[in-house]
Design a protein around this motif. Structure first.
Motif, PDB file in Angstrom:
ATOM      1  N   ILE A   1       0.827  -1.209   0.000  1.00 27.74           N
ATOM      2  CA  ILE A   1       0.000   0.000   0.000  1.00 27.74           C
ATOM      3  C   ILE A   1       0.859   1.256   0.000  1.00 27.74           C
ATOM      4  O   ILE A   1       0.501   2.264  -0.600  1.00 27.74           O
ATOM      5  CB  ILE A   1      -0.872   0.046   1.296  1.00 27.74           C
ATOM      6  N   THR A   2       1.985   1.211   0.684  1.00 28.91           N
ATOM      7  CA  THR A   2       2.658   2.450   1.070  1.00 28.91           C
ATOM      8  C   THR A   2       3.627   3.003   0.019  1.00 28.91           C
ATOM      9  O   THR A   2       4.026   2.320  -0.921  1.00 28.91           O
ATOM     10  CB  THR A   2       3.461   2.274   2.382  1.00 28.91           C
ATOM     11  N   ALA A   3       4.014   4.228   0.298  1.00 33.08           N
ATOM     12  CA  ALA A   3       4.981   4.938  -0.541  1.00 33.08           C
ATOM     13  C   ALA A   3       6.410   4.701  -0.056  1.00 33.08           C
ATOM     14  O   ALA A   3       7.329   5.376  -0.495  1.00 33.08           O
ATOM     15  CB  ALA A   3       4.661   6.428  -0.491  1.00 33.08           C
ATOM     16  N   PHE A   4       6.570   3.725   0.857  1.00 35.59           N
ATOM     17  CA  PHE A   4       7.883   3.540   1.500  1.00 35.59           C
ATOM     18  C   PHE A   4       8.622   2.306   1.005  1.00 35.59           C
ATOM     19  O   PHE A   4       8.012   1.331   0.565  1.00 35.59           O
ATOM     20  CB  PHE A   4       7.717   3.389   3.021  1.00 35.59           C
ATOM     21  N   SER A   5       9.935   2.371   1.163  1.00 33.68           N
ATOM     22  CA  SER A   5      10.782   1.189   0.974  1.00 33.68           C
ATOM     23  C   SER A   5      11.941   1.350   1.955  1.00 33.68           C
ATOM     24  O   SER A   5      12.486   2.442   2.092  1.00 33.68           O
ATOM     25  CB  SER A   5      11.313   1.151  -0.461  1.00 33.68           C
TER      26      SER A   5
END
Ligand code: NAD
Ligand code: ZN
Length: 383
Positions: free
Chosen positions: A143-147
């Motif tokens: 879902i997220t915009a993170f890595s």
């Protein structure tokens, strides 16, 4: 102005895995972790669905826990060679996170990891799109915009964030997490609780993220012990899988706080599993933050409990998660000496972690050191 950027296509529930056969394209590269997805037949199934949809399929496997820059570079090379128009990440947060940055470097082969850290993520989707299929109910990387990528030379985990890295399609099918062993169910489930809690108390929280995060917290308290004790109950797995994604929708917009800053650094230094580090830190950070926000009271009212930190500790105990870092096994933390040697460095790095920016209570490296010390010994923070 607030922003809630999530995948345009989120399919969930039993049999949603088959949604892969509806993707449109020519070549799909599956990015996955060690062996569990292969062992349980999920890679073959994914390949079949993609081939049914007319894809040529290749697999890049072996993404390790806490994925490294080296692995990302290897994945980039595999992509440059195969030239996929879809990247399909299957597994826990580690392969999904790695796939995101491999994708960035596939689109911009000249860019270095340091440049991405310093200059941000450029515009994607010139060569490929991303589908994510989580096998843990935890990170919500689908879902997220993170890595989160680890620099193995300096033992530091770097969170990268950009709306560009939000997947095009998230497939949230409970058959994948059904196979998780108990300790992974416990650790990743507590990661969901950390995400939802940090999103609620975040200085960037908003009406949208509060609604998603409070429901995720309720689902965790109701269903995580059941998922732990009845691993084959698909209905229960589905609730935790949805809770994970909902917490992800909350924190991708509201961001996180110092539970994650502290977990990233002790994870990078000692290899403590992400969810486990969060689970141990959660009650102590909530005690610290509760002096600066009335949102903890709100969570207590919504759950109908008197003391959120005590409820978290009770949940940890139910899941056989230790209440201190000193009690963990296998990370070299049993010995105070090793911990104390790197404490200042971890505290300084945690202060600089981007998650610290949205924590409700201001910190300094000294304060973070104090929190690490309490979580190390399992001592309550009273002021
Ligand atoms: N992108 C984000 O928004 C975000 C948020 C939080 C954490 N993270 C990062 O994600 C990583 C952690 O991801 P994770 O907690 O999902 O674990 P993981 O991907 O590291 O996997 C942990 C272990 O579980 C195994 N596993 C995974 N699914 C399984 C299944 N269904 N059955 C059996 N075994 C299974 C894996 O093979 C691995 O050994 C960390 O690097 C963390 O920093 C990312
Ligand atoms: Zn997390």
């Amino acid at each position: 102005m607030g922003n809630l950027k999530i995948p345009g296509d989120i399919v969930f529930g039993k049999d949603s895995f088959s949604h892969l056969s509806t993707l449109e394209g020519k070549k799909a590269l599956i990015v996955t972790g060690g062996s569990s997805m292969q062992r349980f037949g999920f890679l073959d199934l994914a390949k079949k669905y993609l081939e049914d949809g007319g894809f040529e399929v290749e697999i890049f496997d072996g993404v390790e826990e806490n994925p490294s820059v080296d692995t990302v570079l290897k994945g980039k090379d595999a992509m440059l060679k195969f030239e996929p128009d879809w990247i399909v990440a299957i597994g826990g947060g580690s392969p999904m996170d790695a796939a995101k940055v491999m994708w960035v470097m596939y689109e911009y082969p000249e860019v270095t990891f340091d440049e991405l850290l310093n200059n941000g993520i450029p515009k994607l989707r010139n060569k490929a799109k991303l589908a994510c299929i989580p096998s843990t109910s935890g990170t919500a990387s689908e879902i997220t915009a993170f890595s989160v990528i680890t620099d193995t030379k300096n033992h530091i985990k770097y969170p990268l964030a950009s709306p560009e890295m939000v997947a095009d399609v998230a497939i949230i099918d409970p058959i994948l997490p059904e196979k998780m062993p108990k300790h992974i169910t416990a650790n990743t489930g507590m990661d969901v609780l950390a995400h939802a809690t940090e999103a609620i108390v975040s200085t960037a929280a908003n009406d949208y993220t509060d609604a998603l995060a409070i429901q995720a917290i309720k689902l965790v308290f109701e269903y995580l012990p059941l998922a732990y004790n009845e691993p084959d109950n698909l209905g229960v797995r589905e609730k935790m899988h949805n809770a994970s994604a909902m917490a992800g929708m909350a924190f991708t917009s509201a961001s996180l706080g110092i539970i994650h800053s502290l977990a990233h650094k002790i994870g990078g230094m000692f290899g403590v599993t992400h969810g486990l580090a969060n689970a141990i830190l959660l009650p102590y950070v909530v005690q610290f933050n509760s002096k600066a926000t009335n949102k903890v009271n709100w969570i207590e009212e919504e759950l109908g409990i008197l003391d959120f930190p005590s409820a978290i500790k009770a949940l940890n105990e139910e899941l056989n998660i230790p209440l201190s870092f000193k009690e963990t096994k296998g990370f070299g933390l049993e010995d105070d000496k090793k911990f104390n040697e790197v404490l200042d460095e971890m505290s300084k790095n945690a202060q600089e972690d981007p998650c610290t920016l949205t924590n409700p209570r201001q910190t300094t490296p000294e304060i973070l050191k104090m929190i690490y010390q309490h979580a190390y010994k399992g001592q309550d923070i009273v002021d």
